[in-house]
Design a protein around this motif. Structure first.
Motif, PDB file in Angstrom:
ATOM      1  N   ILE A 214       0.868  -1.119  -0.066  1.00  0.00           N
ATOM      2  CA  ILE A 214       0.105   0.233   0.049  1.00  0.00           C
ATOM      3  C   ILE A 214       0.959   1.216  -0.014  1.00  0.00           C
ATOM      4  CG2 ILE A 214      -0.156  -0.112   2.444  1.00  0.00           C
ATOM      5  CD1 ILE A 214      -3.039   1.105   2.140  1.00  0.00           C
ATOM      6  N   GLU A 215       0.436   2.197  -0.774  1.00  0.00           N
ATOM      7  CA  GLU A 215       1.187   3.526  -0.996  1.00  0.00           C
ATOM      8  C   GLU A 215       0.829   4.321   0.348  1.00  0.00           C
ATOM      9  OE1 GLU A 215       3.562   3.985  -2.989  1.00  0.00           O
ATOM     10  OE2 GLU A 215       3.184   2.367  -4.428  1.00  0.00           O
ATOM     11  N   ALA A 216       2.075   5.167   0.685  1.00  0.00           N
ATOM     12  CA  ALA A 216       1.652   6.079   1.782  1.00  0.00           C
ATOM     13  C   ALA A 216       0.511   7.145   1.621  1.00  0.00           C
ATOM     14  CB  ALA A 216       3.002   6.814   2.103  1.00  0.00           C
ATOM     15  N   GLN A 217       0.323   7.501   0.312  1.00  0.00           N
ATOM     16  CA  GLN A 217      -0.458   8.531   0.092  1.00  0.00           C
ATOM     17  C   GLN A 217      -2.061   7.676   0.390  1.00  0.00           C
ATOM     18  OE1 GLN A 217      -0.109  10.252  -3.716  1.00  0.00           O
ATOM     19  NE2 GLN A 217       1.674  11.462  -2.891  1.00  0.00           N
ATOM     20  N   ASP A 218      -1.936   6.358  -0.079  1.00  0.00           N
ATOM     21  CA  ASP A 218      -3.364   5.852   0.141  1.00  0.00           C
ATOM     22  C   ASP A 218      -3.668   5.231   1.592  1.00  0.00           C
ATOM     23  OD1 ASP A 218      -3.607   5.972  -2.564  1.00  0.00           O
ATOM     24  OD2 ASP A 218      -2.752   4.109  -2.910  1.00  0.00           O
ATOM     25  N   ALA A 219      -2.475   5.110   2.482  1.00  0.00           N
ATOM     26  CA  ALA A 219      -2.703   4.630   3.864  1.00  0.00           C
ATOM     27  C   ALA A 219      -3.086   6.019   4.547  1.00  0.00           C
ATOM     28  CB  ALA A 219      -1.489   3.930   4.099  1.00  0.00           C
ATOM     29  N   GLY A 220      -2.528   7.036   4.287  1.00  0.00           N
ATOM     30  CA  GLY A 220      -2.773   8.225   4.913  1.00  0.00           C
ATOM     31  C   GLY A 220      -4.159   8.459   5.731  1.00  0.00           C
ATOM     32  N   PRO A 221      -5.211   8.706   4.864  1.00  0.00           N
ATOM     33  CA  PRO A 221      -6.531   8.741   5.344  1.00  0.00           C
ATOM     34  C   PRO A 221      -6.913   7.661   6.062  1.00  0.00           C
ATOM     35  CG  PRO A 221      -6.481   9.283   2.817  1.00  0.00           C
ATOM     36  CD  PRO A 221      -5.184   8.529   3.434  1.00  0.00           C
ATOM     37  N   PHE A 222      -6.764   6.388   5.744  1.00  0.00           N
ATOM     38  CA  PHE A 222      -7.218   5.191   6.810  1.00  0.00           C
ATOM     39  C   PHE A 222      -6.252   5.379   8.168  1.00  0.00           C
ATOM     40  CE2 PHE A 222      -7.500   3.585   2.359  1.00  0.00           C
ATOM     41  CZ  PHE A 222      -8.748   3.205   2.547  1.00  0.00           C
ATOM     42  N   LEU A 223      -5.173   5.516   8.241  1.00  0.00           N
ATOM     43  CA  LEU A 223      -4.418   5.698   9.467  1.00  0.00           C
ATOM     44  C   LEU A 223      -4.887   6.833  10.419  1.00  0.00           C
ATOM     45  CD1 LEU A 223      -0.565   4.859   8.361  1.00  0.00           C
ATOM     46  CD2 LEU A 223      -2.301   3.384   9.290  1.00  0.00           C
ATOM     47  N   ALA A 224      -5.290   7.874   9.597  1.00  0.00           N
ATOM     48  CA  ALA A 224      -5.475   9.278  10.387  1.00  0.00           C
ATOM     49  C   ALA A 224      -7.147   8.876  10.918  1.00  0.00           C
ATOM     50  CB  ALA A 224      -5.621  10.373   9.468  1.00  0.00           C
ATOM     51  N   SER A 225      -7.758   7.914  10.648  1.00  0.00           N
ATOM     52  CA  SER A 225      -8.984   7.844  11.013  1.00  0.00           C
ATOM     53  C   SER A 225      -9.169   6.635  11.612  1.00  0.00           C
ATOM     54  CB  SER A 225     -10.169   8.000   9.859  1.00  0.00           C
ATOM     55  OG  SER A 225      -9.960   7.041   9.117  1.00  0.00           O
ATOM     56  N   ALA A 226      -8.087   6.015  11.952  1.00  0.00           N
ATOM     57  CA  ALA A 226      -8.294   4.610  12.767  1.00  0.00           C
ATOM     58  C   ALA A 226      -8.097   4.707  14.131  1.00  0.00           C
ATOM     59  CB  ALA A 226      -6.801   3.717  12.250  1.00  0.00           C
ATOM     60  N   ASP A 227      -8.588   3.737  15.038  1.00  0.00           N
ATOM     61  CA  ASP A 227      -8.343   3.712  16.548  1.00  0.00           C
ATOM     62  C   ASP A 227      -7.100   2.766  16.725  1.00  0.00           C
ATOM     63  OD1 ASP A 227      -8.684   3.234  19.095  1.00  0.00           O
ATOM     64  OD2 ASP A 227     -10.872   2.957  18.886  1.00  0.00           O
ATOM     65  N   TYR A 228      -6.558   3.333  17.747  1.00  0.00           N
ATOM     66  CA  TYR A 228      -5.084   2.748  18.176  1.00  0.00           C
ATOM     67  C   TYR A 228      -4.968   2.086  19.285  1.00  0.00           C
ATOM     68  CZ  TYR A 228      -3.261   5.055  13.988  1.00  0.00           C
ATOM     69  OH  TYR A 228      -3.080   5.164  12.577  1.00  0.00           O
ATOM     70  N   HIS A 229      -6.087   1.800  19.913  1.00  0.00           N
ATOM     71  CA  HIS A 229      -6.045   1.325  21.163  1.00  0.00           C
ATOM     72  C   HIS A 229      -5.901  -0.053  20.622  1.00  0.00           C
ATOM     73  CE1 HIS A 229      -8.690   4.569  22.518  1.00  0.00           C
ATOM     74  NE2 HIS A 229      -7.966   4.393  23.703  1.00  0.00           N
ATOM     75  N   GLY A 230      -4.442  -0.643  21.547  1.00  0.00           N
ATOM     76  CA  GLY A 230      -4.061  -1.963  21.262  1.00  0.00           C
ATOM     77  C   GLY A 230      -2.879  -2.142  20.072  1.00  0.00           C
ATOM     78  N   ALA A 231      -2.755  -1.084  19.695  1.00  0.00           N
ATOM     79  CA  ALA A 231      -1.481  -0.763  18.593  1.00  0.00           C
ATOM     80  C   ALA A 231      -0.022  -0.903  19.589  1.00  0.00           C
ATOM     81  CB  ALA A 231      -1.659   0.259  17.818  1.00  0.00           C
TER      82      ALA A 231
END
Length: 228
Positions: free
Chosen positions: A118-135
């Motif tokens: 996955i490209e960084a530009q594609d992953a950016g929106p998904f990572l910005a809206s994800a939940d990080y409890h457990g990461a």
């Protein structure tokens, strides 16, 4: 002279006899007299009035018995958000990390071989809206040099901080401001396959200065990387 005779005399002086008699009859003699202008609605009988009063008292009692929410000071004094010492164990949160890995792979479309990269530009929106409890997050750059290298599982994701549990069973609070975090996303391992290297993302903490619930609906915007 009586009042009625006086009123009739005055009307006859100002109007004709026919008009004076009509005004006297309609406006004075047959005028309705409201004895109780503030009386209750005649459609509401005594039973309805008692029911209304009883329901009003019940609503007042329910409102007075409703518990009020705790203030921020009371929450701090009760230590609601503090993790007990007995639960500050890295092993307790490892199953949560396994669940988070499956969750983030689903978000990025890495399930069932849909994507191999996955490209960084594609992953950016998904990572910005994800939940990080457990990461598992690691500080790779920060203006505070003592924070660099800290690694642990996120147990609390607040607006301005990541609260993690390290492998030494210690709770650390990492401010998001002026910090860059590394997040590894492992691929789903299958029998007979060579283990692949995980996807590695470095995220700027200032992009995540929102609560997890508020961050889900926010749009990702590219910003220049500040000098850390």
């Amino acid at each position: 002279m009586s009042t009625e005779v006086l009123a009739a005399t005055l009307l006859q002086r100002a109007h004709s006899p026919d008009t004076a008699s009509t005004l006297y009859r309609d406006k004075i003699k047959l005028r309705p007299l409201l004895l109780r202008p503030s009386s209750p609605d005649p459609t509401q009988n005594a039973r309805s009035a008692r029911q209304h009063a009883r329901r009003s008292r019940q609503r007042a009692v329910r409102k007075s018995n409703k518990p009020r929410p705790l203030s921020a000071k009371q929450k701090r004094s009760l230590c609601i958000y503090e993790i007990p010492k007995s639960q500050q164990k890295y092993s307790i949160y490892e199953p949560i990390h396994v669940m988070w890995c499956a969750y983030i792979r689903d978000i990025l479309g890495l399930v069932d071989g849909k994507r191999s990269h996955i490209e960084a530009q594609d992953a950016g929106p998904f990572l910005a809206s994800a939940d990080y409890h457990g990461a598992i997050v690691e500080v790779v750059r920060s203006r505070c040099a003592s924070r660099v290298g800290m690694t642990g599982i996120v147990v609390r994701d607040t607006k301005f901080t990541f609260e993690i549990v390290t492998r030494r069973d210690e709770v650390k609070v990492l401010p998001k401001e002026h910090s860059v975090f590394r997040i590894d996303v492992p691929f789903e391992g299958k029998e007979g396959e060579v283990k692949r290297k995980p996807l590695v993302f470095e995220v700027l903490g200032e992009q995540f200065q929102h609560r997890a619930t508020d961050r889900a609906n926010r749009k990702f915007r590219w910003h220049a990387d500040p000098d850390l």
